[in-house]
Write a protein that holds these residues in place. Structure first.
Motif, PDB file in Angstrom:
ATOM      1  N   ARG A 217      41.738 -52.123  21.243  1.00 34.33           N
ATOM      2  CA  ARG A 217      42.942 -52.305  20.428  1.00 34.33           C
ATOM      3  C   ARG A 217      43.923 -53.261  21.101  1.00 34.33           C
ATOM      4  O   ARG A 217      44.601 -54.035  20.431  1.00 34.33           O
ATOM      5  CB  ARG A 217      43.627 -50.957  20.202  1.00 34.33           C
ATOM      6  CG  ARG A 217      42.940 -50.054  19.184  1.00 34.33           C
ATOM      7  CD  ARG A 217      43.828 -48.880  18.831  1.00 34.33           C
ATOM      8  NE  ARG A 217      43.237 -48.070  17.775  1.00 34.33           N
ATOM      9  CZ  ARG A 217      42.881 -46.796  17.927  1.00 34.33           C
ATOM     10  NH1 ARG A 217      43.052 -46.195  19.095  1.00 34.33           N
ATOM     11  NH2 ARG A 217      42.352 -46.130  16.923  1.00 34.33           N
ATOM     12  N   GLU A 218      43.996 -53.205  22.437  1.00 34.33           N
ATOM     13  CA  GLU A 218      45.006 -53.973  23.166  1.00 34.33           C
ATOM     14  C   GLU A 218      44.520 -55.337  23.634  1.00 34.33           C
ATOM     15  O   GLU A 218      45.322 -56.251  23.819  1.00 34.33           O
ATOM     16  CB  GLU A 218      45.485 -53.169  24.379  1.00 34.33           C
ATOM     17  CG  GLU A 218      46.165 -51.863  24.016  1.00 34.33           C
ATOM     18  CD  GLU A 218      46.572 -51.064  25.237  1.00 34.33           C
ATOM     19  OE1 GLU A 218      46.254 -51.513  26.374  1.00 34.33           O
ATOM     20  OE2 GLU A 218      47.192 -49.999  25.073  1.00 34.33           O
ATOM     21  N   ARG A 219      43.222 -55.483  23.876  1.00 38.97           N
ATOM     22  CA  ARG A 219      42.670 -56.725  24.422  1.00 38.97           C
ATOM     23  C   ARG A 219      41.669 -57.302  23.434  1.00 38.97           C
ATOM     24  O   ARG A 219      41.029 -56.583  22.675  1.00 38.97           O
ATOM     25  CB  ARG A 219      41.977 -56.461  25.765  1.00 38.97           C
ATOM     26  CG  ARG A 219      42.798 -55.624  26.731  1.00 38.97           C
ATOM     27  CD  ARG A 219      44.008 -56.370  27.250  1.00 38.97           C
ATOM     28  NE  ARG A 219      44.854 -55.524  28.080  1.00 38.97           N
ATOM     29  CZ  ARG A 219      44.654 -55.282  29.372  1.00 38.97           C
ATOM     30  NH1 ARG A 219      43.596 -55.838  29.977  1.00 38.97           N
ATOM     31  NH2 ARG A 219      45.473 -54.513  30.046  1.00 38.97           N
ATOM     32  N   ARG A 220      41.479 -58.605  23.487  1.00 40.00           N
ATOM     33  CA  ARG A 220      40.623 -59.257  22.502  1.00 40.00           C
ATOM     34  C   ARG A 220      39.184 -59.413  22.976  1.00 40.00           C
ATOM     35  O   ARG A 220      38.297 -59.671  22.157  1.00 40.00           O
ATOM     36  CB  ARG A 220      41.220 -60.613  22.116  1.00 40.00           C
ATOM     37  CG  ARG A 220      42.585 -60.464  21.423  1.00 40.00           C
ATOM     38  CD  ARG A 220      43.070 -61.778  20.876  1.00 40.00           C
ATOM     39  NE  ARG A 220      42.098 -62.331  19.955  1.00 40.00           N
ATOM     40  CZ  ARG A 220      41.839 -63.622  19.827  1.00 40.00           C
ATOM     41  NH1 ARG A 220      42.460 -64.514  20.604  1.00 40.00           N
ATOM     42  NH2 ARG A 220      40.948 -64.050  18.970  1.00 40.00           N
ATOM     43  N   LEU A 221      38.931 -59.296  24.262  1.00 34.51           N
ATOM     44  CA  LEU A 221      37.563 -59.356  24.777  1.00 34.51           C
ATOM     45  C   LEU A 221      37.386 -58.254  25.809  1.00 34.51           C
ATOM     46  O   LEU A 221      37.985 -58.289  26.892  1.00 34.51           O
ATOM     47  CB  LEU A 221      37.274 -60.717  25.412  1.00 34.51           C
ATOM     48  CG  LEU A 221      35.913 -60.855  26.116  1.00 34.51           C
ATOM     49  CD1 LEU A 221      34.768 -60.586  25.146  1.00 34.51           C
ATOM     50  CD2 LEU A 221      35.765 -62.229  26.743  1.00 34.51           C
ATOM     51  N   VAL A 222      36.565 -57.271  25.459  1.00 31.46           N
ATOM     52  CA  VAL A 222      36.281 -56.143  26.348  1.00 31.46           C
ATOM     53  C   VAL A 222      34.782 -56.080  26.562  1.00 31.46           C
ATOM     54  O   VAL A 222      34.004 -56.121  25.600  1.00 31.46           O
ATOM     55  CB  VAL A 222      36.785 -54.806  25.752  1.00 31.46           C
ATOM     56  CG1 VAL A 222      36.413 -53.637  26.659  1.00 31.46           C
ATOM     57  CG2 VAL A 222      38.292 -54.856  25.524  1.00 31.46           C
ATOM     58  N   THR A 223      34.360 -55.981  27.823  1.00 29.24           N
ATOM     59  CA  THR A 223      32.940 -55.878  28.146  1.00 29.24           C
ATOM     60  C   THR A 223      32.674 -54.537  28.812  1.00 29.24           C
ATOM     61  O   THR A 223      33.308 -54.203  29.822  1.00 29.24           O
ATOM     62  CB  THR A 223      32.500 -57.012  29.093  1.00 29.24           C
ATOM     63  OG1 THR A 223      32.814 -58.269  28.502  1.00 29.24           O
ATOM     64  CG2 THR A 223      31.000 -56.950  29.336  1.00 29.24           C
ATOM     65  N   VAL A 224      31.768 -53.769  28.236  1.00 29.44           N
ATOM     66  CA  VAL A 224      31.300 -52.519  28.842  1.00 29.44           C
ATOM     67  C   VAL A 224      30.103 -52.874  29.709  1.00 29.44           C
ATOM     68  O   VAL A 224      29.091 -53.363  29.208  1.00 29.44           O
ATOM     69  CB  VAL A 224      30.910 -51.487  27.772  1.00 29.44           C
ATOM     70  CG1 VAL A 224      30.324 -50.235  28.430  1.00 29.44           C
ATOM     71  CG2 VAL A 224      32.121 -51.117  26.917  1.00 29.44           C
ATOM     72  N   ILE A 225      30.211 -52.649  31.016  1.00 31.49           N
ATOM     73  CA  ILE A 225      29.123 -52.991  31.918  1.00 31.49           C
ATOM     74  C   ILE A 225      28.541 -51.726  32.534  1.00 31.49           C
ATOM     75  O   ILE A 225      29.199 -50.700  32.646  1.00 31.49           O
ATOM     76  CB  ILE A 225      29.586 -53.966  33.029  1.00 31.49           C
ATOM     77  CG1 ILE A 225      30.675 -53.327  33.877  1.00 31.49           C
ATOM     78  CG2 ILE A 225      30.060 -55.271  32.442  1.00 31.49           C
ATOM     79  CD1 ILE A 225      31.016 -54.137  35.121  1.00 31.49           C
TER      80      ILE A 225
END
Length: 274
Positions: A120-128
Motif C-alpha cells: 500500500r505504501e511502496r510501489r515496488l515490493v519484493t518478497v525474497i
C-alpha cells in the motif's frame, strides 16, 4: 431510462469514468445499456466520448471488439428493441486472475499483514526467500487482501516457466491481453494500457529472468503513476525504489525447555504438518 436499476448501479459506472475517463469497459457497458433500451443515438455518442478520451489520454483507438460493437449499433445489426436489462450485469467487475486456494493458509498472518502494508505504501515490493519457502502463496494472499485497494485489477504473472528473459514483457502482455499499436514496442503498449489504471501487478518467481523483469518494471513504474508491483524472487531486483521483505521459514517449536504439546501446536510448522 427503462433499465429498472437502482441509482447505485449508474453511480458505479459514472464513478469508474470519473476515476478513469478512458475506461473502455465502462463506456462499452453504457453503450450496451443505451442500445438495448432503444437509445441508439446515446450509444453512438458514448462511443465518440470513448474515442476522444482514449485519444487524449493514451493516443490510441478503441479495441477491435468495441469498434465492432459500434459498427453493429450504427448499422442496426445490434438489437435495439426497448428491452430492460439489469445494469449490474453489465458493469465491469473487478478483474483478477488469482487462483482459488485449494488448501488452508497456515501461519504467515504477521507476514501477510506486513507485506500488505508495504504494498500500500511502496510501489515496488519484493518478497525474497529460499525456494519452496512459500513466497508465491504469501504474494497471492496479499493480492487477494488488496483487491479493494486497486479497482482496476490485481493480476499475477507466473514467470517460473520462462527460460528467456526477453519473454517477460510478452508474458505480461498475454496475461493482460494487451497488444501493441503500430509503431509501439510491447513495453510501451503495456505502459499505455496501465498508465490510467490503479493496478497491482504480481511478478512471481523473478530470479532466473531478472534481465527481463528489471527493465520492464522500471519502465512501467516510471510511466504509470498508479501502478504497484509485488515481486517474488530468491534475490532482490536491486533497483532504486525497491523495498524487500525477507520471507522466513515457518516458525518451529523452541528447543529449551523441552516443549509440551500446548507449545507444539502453536508452531506454524507443526500446524502445517498436522
Amino acid at each position: 431510462n427503462g433499465v429498472g436499476d437502482p441509482a447505485g448501479s449508474w453511480q458505479t459506472v459514472q464513478r469508474l469514468l470519473e476515476e478513469d475517463r478512458a475506461n473502455e469497459e465502462a463506456h462499452v457497458c453504457l453503450m450496451r445499456v443505451y442500445v438495448l433500451n432503444g437509445q441508439r443515438q446515446l450509444a453512438l455518442r458514448q462511443y465518440q466520448a470513448l474515442c476522444e478520451a482514449l485519444r487524449a489520454e493514451l493516443d490510441i483507438a478503441p479495441g477491435e471488439n468495441t469498434t465492432r460493437l459500434f459498427a453493429e449499433i450504427q448499422s442496426g445489426a445490434f438489437a435495439a428493441e426497448n428491452v430492460s436489462i439489469p445494469l449490474s450485469a453489465l458493469i465491469p467487475t473487478r478483474r483478477h486472475n488469482l487462483p482459488v486456494e485449494l488448501t488452508s493458509f497456515i501461519g504467515r498472518e504477521a507476514e501477510a499483514a506486513e507485506v500488505t502494508r508495504l504494498v500500500r505504501e511502496r510501489r515496488l515490493v519484493t518478497v525474497i526467500g529460499a525456494g519452496g519457502v512459500g513466497k508465491t502463496r504469501l504474494a497471492m494472499r496479499v493480492g487477494a487482501a488488496l483487491l479493494d485497494d486497486f479497482p482496476h485489477g490485481v493480476w499475477l504473472a507466473e514467470l517460473a516457466p520462462l527460460s528467456d528473459p526477453a519473454r517477460v514483457a510478452n508474458e505480461v502482455a498475454e496475461i493482460l491481453q494487451v497488444q501493441p499499436q503500430p509503431g509501439q514496442s510491447l513495453p510501451q503498449a503495456l505502459a499505455a494500457w496501465l498508465r490510467p489504471r490503479s493496478f497491482l501487478l504480481i511478478l512471481d518467481n523473478c530470479e532466473h529472468v531478472l534481465d527481463g523483469v528489471v527493465p520492464l518494471a522500471l519502465q512501467l513504474l516510471r510511466d504509470c503513476p498508479h501502478l504497484h508491483i509485488l515481486a517474488t524472487s530468491r534475490a532482490v531486483l536491486d533497483v532504486a525504489g525497491e523495498t524487500y521483505f525477507y520471507c522466513p521459514s515457518l516458525s518451529l517449536p523452541g528447543k529449551q525447555p523441552a516443549p509440551v504439546l500446548a507449545d507444539l501446536v502453536q508452531s506454524e510448522a507443526v500446524q502445517l504438518f498436522c
